[in-house]
Design a protein around this motif. Structure first.
Motif, PDB file in Angstrom:
ATOM      1  N   THR A 123       0.820  -1.379   0.044  1.00 17.05           N
ATOM      2  CA  THR A 123      -0.100   0.137   0.091  1.00 17.05           C
ATOM      3  C   THR A 123       0.825   1.072  -0.072  1.00 17.05           C
ATOM      4  OG1 THR A 123      -0.001   0.031   2.436  1.00 17.05           O
ATOM      5  CG2 THR A 123      -1.764  -1.143   1.279  1.00 17.05           C
ATOM      6  N   PRO A 124       0.427   2.453  -0.523  1.00 11.96           N
ATOM      7  CA  PRO A 124       1.069   3.640  -0.374  1.00 11.96           C
ATOM      8  C   PRO A 124       1.709   3.903   1.005  1.00 11.96           C
ATOM      9  CG  PRO A 124      -0.672   3.916  -1.880  1.00 11.96           C
ATOM     10  CD  PRO A 124      -0.827   2.611  -1.153  1.00 11.96           C
ATOM     11  N   GLU A 125       0.752   3.624   2.082  1.00  9.24           N
ATOM     12  CA  GLU A 125       0.910   4.045   3.221  1.00  9.24           C
ATOM     13  C   GLU A 125       2.088   3.152   4.003  1.00  9.24           C
ATOM     14  OE1 GLU A 125      -3.558   4.556   3.036  1.00  9.24           O
ATOM     15  OE2 GLU A 125      -1.795   3.274   2.110  1.00  9.24           O
ATOM     16  N   GLY A 126       2.192   1.814   3.707  1.00  4.10           N
ATOM     17  CA  GLY A 126       2.949   0.849   4.141  1.00  4.10           C
ATOM     18  C   GLY A 126       4.407   0.605   3.497  1.00  4.10           C
ATOM     19  N   ALA A 127       4.818  -0.339   3.775  1.00  2.00           N
ATOM     20  CA  ALA A 127       6.210  -0.693   2.863  1.00  2.00           C
ATOM     21  C   ALA A 127       6.412  -2.152   2.961  1.00  2.00           C
ATOM     22  CB  ALA A 127       7.190  -0.112   3.838  1.00  2.00           C
ATOM     23  N   THR A 128       6.896  -2.849   2.035  1.00  2.00           N
ATOM     24  CA  THR A 128       7.375  -4.083   1.833  1.00  2.00           C
ATOM     25  C   THR A 128       8.914  -4.156   1.368  1.00  2.00           C
ATOM     26  OG1 THR A 128       6.547  -4.294  -0.404  1.00  2.00           O
ATOM     27  CG2 THR A 128       5.026  -5.299   1.442  1.00  2.00           C
ATOM     28  N   ALA A 129       9.808  -5.151   1.875  1.00  3.08           N
ATOM     29  CA  ALA A 129      11.075  -5.192   1.402  1.00  3.08           C
ATOM     30  C   ALA A 129      11.481  -6.560   1.087  1.00  3.08           C
ATOM     31  CB  ALA A 129      12.044  -4.487   2.332  1.00  3.08           C
ATOM     32  N   TYR A 130      12.367  -7.156   0.460  1.00  3.78           N
ATOM     33  CA  TYR A 130      12.626  -8.563   0.124  1.00  3.78           C
ATOM     34  C   TYR A 130      14.282  -8.834   0.195  1.00  3.78           C
ATOM     35  CZ  TYR A 130       8.296  -7.301  -1.673  1.00  3.78           C
ATOM     36  OH  TYR A 130       7.043  -6.567  -1.869  1.00  3.78           O
ATOM     37  N   LEU A 131      14.318  -9.632   0.993  1.00  8.03           N
ATOM     38  CA  LEU A 131      15.793  -9.884   1.555  1.00  8.03           C
ATOM     39  C   LEU A 131      16.058 -11.387   0.971  1.00  8.03           C
ATOM     40  CD1 LEU A 131      18.579  -9.741   3.116  1.00  8.03           C
ATOM     41  CD2 LEU A 131      17.181 -10.231   5.004  1.00  8.03           C
ATOM     42  N   GLU A 132      17.227 -11.501   0.273  1.00  9.31           N
ATOM     43  CA  GLU A 132      17.753 -12.807  -0.133  1.00  9.31           C
ATOM     44  C   GLU A 132      18.386 -13.435   0.913  1.00  9.31           C
ATOM     45  OE1 GLU A 132      18.749 -13.547  -4.196  1.00  9.31           O
ATOM     46  OE2 GLU A 132      19.996 -15.364  -3.594  1.00  9.31           O
TER      47      GLU A 132
END
Length: 270
Positions: A123-132
């Motif tokens: 969402t615009p308000e939240g955040a996601t990130a991806y870690l290998e």
């Protein structure tokens, strides 16, 4: 907000089955290769309930994330061993309740990271990130997750259907403990793990034969060893149960635990 946390070799060896892709196959997904399907079918021939267990595990993940967000107010999630994207992923469930929720996904399969970066949009308000990264390096996971998550505020540690790929008696607990130790009071651990506790003797024999022959990468653990992962934490009702029995929807029939064959629990760090 979406971000990528660089993590390692971008190569994908499609000749070797990978747990995330095999799990995707059992769930009816499309992101798998012949080696993954062959491995998945071998498990299904020997353990006909394996698809039931995969679906039940996924459903508990979604119910538990919803519970943690809605009833416990958690807005930060560290999902270790996330697997390939399907429907109702961790951030989607959490952000429907808290649009500003922040989620870090971790997996050791480059294909998972490629798909996650393309499909798991926040969402615009939240955040996601991806870690290998690999669960066997919790220090790296914690250091890089801290770029997005605030470790002074409660975090839900999501360790679902991944610890049974850590072989050895007692080998899983130190990895979980390092993650829990880094989280503040009021954080939660959501954990599931494959088991033979519900299985008939012939299934136990068949799986041990597969493991010895290198045909299974799953290290089964008993309820007693599973319970050690939760030492020092406060169990949330209904405690340690088959994943299908963790706060199931009212009125839905429950599958036979021998088909599910996965322990699950949610616990709070005091």
């Amino acid at each position: 907000m979406v971000s990528c946390m660089d993590g390692g070799d971008a190569g994908v060896d499609t000749s070797v089955p990978h747990p995330a892709r095999r799990y995707n196959y059992w769930l009816g997904g499309k992101d798998h290769f012949p080696a993954d399907r062959e491995s998945g079918e071998e498990f299904a021939r020997r353990f006909p309930g394996v698809r039931i267990g995969a679906r039940a595990n996924r459903a508990m993940l979604q119910r538990a994330v919803g519970f943690l967000a809605a009833e416990c107010g958690v807005r930060q999630f560290l999902d270790v061993g996330t697997g390939l994207p399907t429907a109702n992923n961790t951030h989607e469930v959490a952000q429907r309740i808290h649009p500003d929720a922040r989620v870090v996904y971790v997996d050791n399969d480059p294909l998972v990271m490629t798909h996650a970066r393309a499909l798991l949009t926040s969402t615009p308000e939240g955040a996601t990130a991806y870690l290998e990264a690999d669960l066997q390096d919790p220090g790296k996971i914690l250091a890089q997750a801290a770029e997005l998550l605030d470790f002074s505020q409660p975090i839900a540690l999501v360790v679902v259907a991944v610890l049974h790929f850590i072989p050895g008696e007692g080998a899983a607990r130190p990895l979980v403990q390092e993650l829990v130790d880094a989280a503040p009071s009021g954080s939660y651990l959501l954990v599931t793990h494959a088991t033979m506790d519900f299985s008939p003797a012939e299934h136990r024999v068949a799986h041990e034969r597969m493991r010895v022959m290198g045909r299974s990468d799953v290290w089964m653990r008993s309820r007693d060893e599973f319970a050690t992962l939760l030492d020092g934490l406060e169990l949330v009702e209904p405690g340690i149960v088959a994943v299908s029995e963790w706060r199931p929807p009212a009125g839905e029939p429950l599958p036979d635990p021998k088909d599910v064959a996965i322990w699950g629990a949610v616990a709070r760090k005091p």
